[in-house]
Structures are given as structure tokens and as C-alpha cells.
Design a protein around this motif. Structure first.
Motif, PDB file in Angstrom:
ATOM      1  N   ALA A  98       0.818  -1.216   0.000  1.00 18.46           N
ATOM      2  CA  ALA A  98       0.000   0.000   0.000  1.00 18.46           C
ATOM      3  C   ALA A  98       0.853   1.269   0.000  1.00 18.46           C
ATOM      4  N   ARG A  99       2.153   1.161   0.383  1.00 16.71           N
ATOM      5  CA  ARG A  99       3.034   2.341   0.416  1.00 16.71           C
ATOM      6  C   ARG A  99       4.436   1.939   0.003  1.00 16.71           C
ATOM      7  N   PRO A 100       4.647   1.628  -1.270  1.00 20.93           N
ATOM      8  CA  PRO A 100       5.993   1.207  -1.701  1.00 20.93           C
ATOM      9  C   PRO A 100       7.040   2.284  -1.401  1.00 20.93           C
ATOM     10  N   ARG A 101       8.236   1.825  -1.011  1.00 23.73           N
ATOM     11  CA  ARG A 101       9.307   2.784  -0.726  1.00 23.73           C
ATOM     12  C   ARG A 101      10.187   3.055  -1.945  1.00 23.73           C
ATOM     13  N   PRO A 115      14.135   7.543  -1.850  1.00 25.62           N
ATOM     14  CA  PRO A 115      12.826   6.896  -1.720  1.00 25.62           C
ATOM     15  C   PRO A 115      11.735   7.667  -2.478  1.00 25.62           C
ATOM     16  N   LEU A 116      10.680   6.940  -2.827  1.00 26.19           N
ATOM     17  CA  LEU A 116       9.558   7.566  -3.520  1.00 26.19           C
ATOM     18  C   LEU A 116       8.908   8.625  -2.642  1.00 26.19           C
ATOM     19  N   SER A 117       8.448   9.688  -3.269  1.00 25.71           N
ATOM     20  CA  SER A 117       7.683  10.700  -2.538  1.00 25.71           C
ATOM     21  C   SER A 117       6.315  10.121  -2.180  1.00 25.71           C
ATOM     22  N   PRO A 118       5.587  10.734  -1.233  1.00 25.04           N
ATOM     23  CA  PRO A 118       4.237  10.219  -0.905  1.00 25.04           C
ATOM     24  C   PRO A 118       3.329  10.128  -2.127  1.00 25.04           C
ATOM     25  N   LEU A 119       3.371  11.133  -3.022  1.00 27.14           N
ATOM     26  CA  LEU A 119       2.520  11.101  -4.209  1.00 27.14           C
ATOM     27  C   LEU A 119       2.956   9.981  -5.146  1.00 27.14           C
ATOM     28  N   GLN A 120       4.263   9.841  -5.356  1.00 22.63           N
ATOM     29  CA  GLN A 120       4.752   8.763  -6.218  1.00 22.63           C
ATOM     30  C   GLN A 120       4.396   7.403  -5.638  1.00 22.63           C
ATOM     31  N   SER A 121       4.544   7.250  -4.322  1.00 28.52           N
ATOM     32  CA  SER A 121       4.235   5.981  -3.674  1.00 28.52           C
ATOM     33  C   SER A 121       2.767   5.632  -3.866  1.00 28.52           C
ATOM     34  N   ARG A 122       1.881   6.616  -3.736  1.00 29.69           N
ATOM     35  CA  ARG A 122       0.459   6.356  -3.900  1.00 29.69           C
ATOM     36  C   ARG A 122       0.130   5.952  -5.338  1.00 29.69           C
ATOM     37  N   GLN A 123       0.757   6.631  -6.311  1.00 30.65           N
ATOM     38  CA  GLN A 123       0.492   6.298  -7.714  1.00 30.65           C
ATOM     39  C   GLN A 123       1.009   4.902  -8.055  1.00 30.65           C
ATOM     40  N   VAL A 124       2.185   4.555  -7.561  1.00 30.13           N
ATOM     41  CA  VAL A 124       2.722   3.216  -7.817  1.00 30.13           C
ATOM     42  C   VAL A 124       1.806   2.163  -7.196  1.00 30.13           C
ATOM     43  N   ALA A 125       1.350   2.410  -5.969  1.00 30.06           N
ATOM     44  CA  ALA A 125       0.471   1.449  -5.305  1.00 30.06           C
ATOM     45  C   ALA A 125      -0.820   1.255  -6.091  1.00 30.06           C
ATOM     46  N   GLU A 126      -1.396   2.340  -6.589  1.00 34.91           N
ATOM     47  CA  GLU A 126      -2.661   2.243  -7.330  1.00 34.91           C
ATOM     48  C   GLU A 126      -2.498   1.447  -8.615  1.00 34.91           C
ATOM     49  N   LEU A 127      -1.428   1.729  -9.356  1.00 27.12           N
ATOM     50  CA  LEU A 127      -1.258   1.058 -10.644  1.00 27.12           C
ATOM     51  C   LEU A 127      -0.716  -0.354 -10.501  1.00 27.12           C
TER      52      LEU A 127
END
Length: 603
Positions: free
Chosen positions: A526-529, A546-558
Motif C-alpha cells: 500500500a506504500r511502496p518505498r 525513496p519515492l515521494s508520498p505522491l509517487q508511492s500512492r500512484q505506484v500502489a494504485e497502478l
């Protein structure tokens, strides 16, 4: 005060020694004498038409302004008429005799402009006009070539055309018509211009964007609008020199050996009139008027013969993928037969299949999925296209004056926000109704694409493209703030063959990002690093920092639904492999290399 008697009226004239044209020393009195000399030829072209003026009361080097209302000091005996305007009724001068003409010229009205309709019937045009305006690197001789093509095309529709200089750098074509609503005339003229651009894109444009006009001629069809006007025959122009919008014969135009031979001033036109008469005289003969064609030219899309199914390509199709290059290739590169330079836009790759009223459209993504359900406005627009049309395109989102890739990700999840405009920007044509055109050279496919989309409204539009490398580089820099990424450069003679595409299609990015494949993620699902990336050259790197919070959320969604069971990687520790890879943009720097994650390619 000096006086002049014209058509039985004695006029008091003022400031005859005022210099109107500083470069040539031409005086106001000389301008008045010119209009007095040509008024018998000029007035029939103004008859019963409301006149707008370009006023230069202190000469062309001082204040110059447009005047629609009668200028202060206009004699009471000069006719005026009420005409429609956005603010209600507008009263304008209608010139009927030489005295009226000279009276307004004396008041500083230098240029005369009229609509294509009469004061008695506003918005009912009795002529069509095409204004040929050369861009940088083109001239009136270039316009001559375009004028000849338009003359032939008009003749095919049963219409005769007459020609005059604009008084500037271009030409005007005039066509007498039976009275026709201006909106219909304007639509016909626009389609003529678009058709010619599709046939000769290296020579003609029909839209106003200056960036596209270098070396080409703008066929300005818009002056057929009921709200627009055109410089009248024989009017003086407010240029550096006292040039005139001078009528020509087609033979004279064809015989000109230089652009200078097609420039006429107030000193020359009266002698031309005396020697040859008015070349536009036949334009005034009501018997010359012809009806506008009932249907706009070539509007019907090609249909397959014999009633065959127009759909000849079905999804999925393999697409051509450009190879990344560090520099924009020269115009003689990619095989030496010319290069087409297209703007590289920031969106999803999309092959759009129009399949007719009985089959829904298909929007093929880079991975072969159908995007139609995620982007209903684009699907609806493709559904309106002729069945069998297949476009290779970029699906884009526009927000706040720039392309907004992140809005595509948000739109596919939540729908488009009110301030987001979706577009489908087509850069290639794979099929027409009943005809697979992938074997044709790109230059031919481009012409067919422009013709197929000539009357298609947004959101489906052709990409901006040119064969001029310098022009393409200028576009890229000028449009950088809108999110244009760079250029896609294609061999003009290339067929649409995915195998070996990187030799004839290349892409240049303004930045230093490269494409990569996401093979796995680290951290919670749910929150990739971070992401494990495989570059196109085979190197495998872990994104850092590490991924930013926005990037982490987008990666998790896709990545949702694509993650396998956790495994231990000896280099990166515990990772979750992707069962279906994702594509990403990254920046690779340093030695040893570090991969900075930029974003996922959500398509």
C-alpha cells in the motif's frame, strides 16, 4: 482653404501638405488626388456595402486606428446605414459617389474595408474571398502558386475567381456568388483551405498559428464571416509606402518575374486603369454569380466499394515505437528522404479504432488494453468518426495552460475534473474505411490524416508537425512551458512497420529522462518505498532516493492486482515482483549509476 469639385459637389479640403508617408514623402494631397482619379472604378466595388475605415489623420507613422462609425465631420449628405453589431445597431458610411469618398478621405480615412454582403441584406454574402498571406520565407510568388491551385479547385465546383494584390505581401481571390448566408460561405471556404492544406502541407496552412506558417501561405478563409471585412479593390494601404490593393489579370499574375512586379503604388494605378480598364469589372456582373455548391467539397469520407465491411483493422495492432536519441536528427537523416518532425506530447499512447454504430470504439493502450471505459469523452468522439478509421495517437489531458499527465491518472480513476480538457492528438493514420494504409509512405499517410480530420472538431485533432528542423526546434522551445516534452522525428518515406521502427522513428526529449520497466517494489504494497527498474539496455537499478508520498500512492494504485508474493532479493532485500510489468520514466546519473524515479507511464 483649397477646394475640389467632384460629382457636382464642392469640397473644402484641409492640410494637403501634410506628409502621410514619411519614407516616400507622399502628401495627403497626393492621396486625395489618387482617390479622385480612381473613384469611378473603385465605387462599384463599394456600392451598398457599409465601409469600415483605417484612419491615419496624421499619417502612417502616427496613430492609426479602425473606425466603423462615420468619422467626426462627415457631411450630412453622405449616406449611412444601420448594420447589426454585438452591441446592438451600428451606423456606418455607405459610399455612393466620389464626393462622399473624397470627403471621408479628407478626414483621414486612408484604408477602405467592406464585408461580403450589402447593407440591405446583412449576413447574406454575394461573394467569397480568400486572403493569401505568406509567412516568413514565402512571398507573393508563393501566393501565386496557391492562387492557381485554388482557382482550379473553385472551377471544379463551377465557380470563377478574380484576383488582386492585398497591397501588402499577399493576394486576394474574389468569387461572385448568388446570395448565400455568410455562415455557409465561410464553412465552404474553410473546407477548401483545409483540403488544400491536406494536399499540399509543405505549401499551405489554413489556421492562424504563426509557428506553422514559415515558408507557407495562410489561406485565410475567415474573412467570409458576416462580422469580418476585406480591403476593398483600389484602396490605399497604410504601409511604409503608399501601396494599393490592385486588381490583376491572371495573365499578368502568371507573367510576373519577381515579387516587385506585383507591388503597385498610387502613382502607378491610375495609369494602369487608363490603359487596361478594371480587371475586376466582370466580378460586378450579376450574370457571373453562381450558386455555392450544395455540399462542401469532398466532405464525404471514402467508403469501400461494393458494400464491403469498412473495418479492415481490428485490435490489437502492433505499434511502431521510436528509439531515444541524444540529438534531433538533420532533415537529411533517417534514410535521407526527408524527416517529419512532430511535437512529443505528454500522455498515453492510444490507437483509436472507429468501428461504426453497431460496434463500440476501441482505444488500444500501449499494453493492448481498451481505455474506452476509462475515458468516455474520447470514446464518444472516436465513435463519431467514419467506421474503419484507425488513428495512432496520444491521449492527453490539458489543465491550466499545459499538458497534465497526472490528470490522466486521476481521470481514469475519478473522471475528468471540470477544468480538465481531454484530447486525442493523432500523429498517424493506419486505416481508412475499407483500406489498410500502413504500407504507404508516412508523407502520404500524413496527407490522408489531415484530409480525414479536416472537419473533425476537438477533442480529436492532428498533431503539429513540420518538415523544417529549425521550425520544429523553435516550436519545442516556445511550447516548453505547456509541457511539450520534445520531438518525435520520422522518416518521411517510412511505411508503418513495427519491426525495425527505431531506425526510422526516433524521439528526442528536452530533459534527460529514459524509459524503464518496473520489475518489483520494496516496502508495503500500500506504500511502496522504492521500485526495482530494468533499463532498456538491460541494467537493473533500485530507485533512489525513496519515492515521494505522491509517487508511492500512484505506484500502489497502478501496481494493485499485479503484485506477486514477497521474495528475497540478495541485492535489494524483500521485494514484491510485478506479475505484469509497468513502464516508468527515470533519470539515470552518476557512476555507479543512480536511478531517480520520475513517474509511471500509466498507459
Amino acid at each position: 482653404m483649397p477646394q475640389m469639385t467632384v460629382d457636382g459637389r464642392t469640397l473644402a479640403l484641409s492640410h494637403l501638405e501634410k506628409v502621410y508617408y514619411p519614407r516616400t514623402g507622399t502628401l495627403k494631397g497626393e492621396v486625395l488626388r489618387y482617390y479622385a482619379a480612381v473613384h469611378s472604378a473603385l465605387l462599384p466595388h463599394l456600392r451598398d456595402r457599409p465601409v469600415s475605415f483605417l484612419r491615419c489623420p496624421d499619417g502612417v507613422a502616427a496613430e492609426v486606428f479602425v473606425a466603423k462609425n462615420p468619422p467626426p465631420g462627415t457631411p450630412d449628405w453622405v449616406r449611412t446605414a444601420e448594420v447589426p453589431s454585438n452591441s446592438g445597431e451600428l451606423r456606418q458610411v455607405v459610399l455612393e459617389d466620389g464626393a462622399g469618398l473624397l470627403s471621408v478621405v479628407n478626414l483621414g480615412c486612408l484604408e477602405l474595408h467592406v464585408p461580403q454582403w450589402h447593407a440591405a441584406a446583412p449576413g447574406l454574402a454575394d461573394r467569397l474571398v480568400l486572403d493569401l498571406d505568406p509567412g516568413a520565407g514565402a512571398d507573393v510568388l508563393t501566393c501565386r502558386t496557391v492562387a492557381g491551385l485554388l482557382r482550379e479547385r473553385l472551377a471544379a465546383d463551377g465557380l470563377d475567381a478574380w484576383v488582386k494584390t492585398s497591397g501588402g505581401k499577399g493576394l486576394h481571390l474574389l468569387v461572385p456568388l448568388e446570395p448565400t448566408p455568410s455562415a455557409k460561405v465561410s464553412a465552404y471556404a474553410k473546407e477548401l483551405a483545409a483540403e488544400l492544406e491536406a494536399a499540399r502541407p509543405e505549401l499551405v496552412v489554413h489556421t492562424m498559428a504563426k509557428a506553422r506558417r514559415t515558408g507557407r501561405v495562410l489561406v485565410d478563409w475567415s474573412q467570409n464571416s458576416a462580422k469580418k471585412t476585406t480591403a476593398a479593390p483600389y484602396t490605399v494601404r497604410a504601409k511604409e509606402r503608399p501601396t494599393v490593393s490592385a486588381p490583376l489579370s491572371w495573365a499578368e499574375l502568371d507573367a510576373a518575374g519577381s515579387a516587385a512586379e506585383l507591388v503597385f503604388t498610387i502613382a502607378e494605378v491610375p495609369e494602369r486603369l487608363a490603359a487596361h480598364g478594371d480587371p475586376l469589372g466582370p466580378l460586378l456582373d450579376p450574370a457571373r454569380a453562381r450558386p455555392l455548391p450544395a455540399a462542401a467539397p469532398h466532405r464525404a469520407q471514402p467508403q469501400p466499394p461494393g458494400g464491403r465491411d469498412p473495418v479492415v483493422l481490428t485490435p490489437p495492432v502492433e505499434v511502431m515505437r521510436p528509439a531515444a536519441v541524444p540529438a534531433v536528427p538533420p532533415s537529411g537523416g533517417l534514410g535521407g528522404a526527408g524527416v517529419l518532425y512532430e511535437l512529443k506530447l505528454d500522455g498515453f499512447r492510444c490507437v483509436a479504432f472507429a468501428r461504426g454504430p453497431d460496434r463500440p470504439p476501441f482505444l488500444q493502450s500501449r499494453s493492448g488494453r481498451d481505455l474506452a471505459a476509462e475515458f468516455p469523452p474520447i470514446a464518444a468522439a472516436v465513435a463519431r468518426l467514419p467506421a474503419g478509421l484507425v488513428l495512432d495517437a496520444e491521449l492527453v489531458a490539458w489543465r491550466g495552460g499545459r499538458f497534465a499527465f497526472e490528470e490522466l491518472l486521476r481521470t481514469r480513476r475519478d473522471g475528468a475534473a471540470e477544468d480538465v480538457a481531454l484530447g486525442l492528438i493523432a500523429f498517424d493514420l493506419l486505416a481508412l474505411p475499407g483500406r489498410d494504409v500502413r504500407s504507404l509512405p508516412l508523407a502520404d499517410r500524413r496527407r490522408l490524416l489531415l484530409a480525414a480530420l479536416a472537419e473533425v472538431p476537438p477533442p480529436v485533432q492532428p498533431v503539429l508537425a513540420t518538415t523544417d528542423r529549425a521550425e520544429a526546434l523553435t516550436w519545442m522551445e516556445q511550447l516548453a512551458d505547456t509541457g511539450v516534452e520534445g520531438l518525435v522525428c520520422k522518416a518521411a518515406g517510412s511505411a508503418y512497420r513495427p519491426r525495425g521502427a527505431g531506425r526510422v522513428w526516433v524521439k528526442y526529449r528536452r530533459g534527460d529522462t529514459v524509459d524503464a520497466t518496473v520489475r518489483a517494489v520494496t516496502g508495503p504494497a500500500a506504500r511502496p518505498r522504492a521500485v526495482v527498474l530494468e533499463l532498456d539496455d538491460g541494467r537493473v537499478l533500485l530507485s533512489s532516493p525513496p519515492l515521494s508520498p505522491l509517487q508511492s500512492r500512484q505506484v500502489a494504485e497502478l501496481a494493485a492486482g499485479r503484485l506477486g508474493a514477497p521474495v528475497h532479493d540478495p541485492r535489494y532485500g524483500d521485494v514484491r515482483p510485478l506479475t505484469v510489468p509497468l513502464r516508468a520514466e527515470v533519470t539515470v546519473t552518476g557512476r555507479p549509476p543512480t536511478a531517480l524515479f520520475v513517474r509511471l507511464r500509466g498507459d
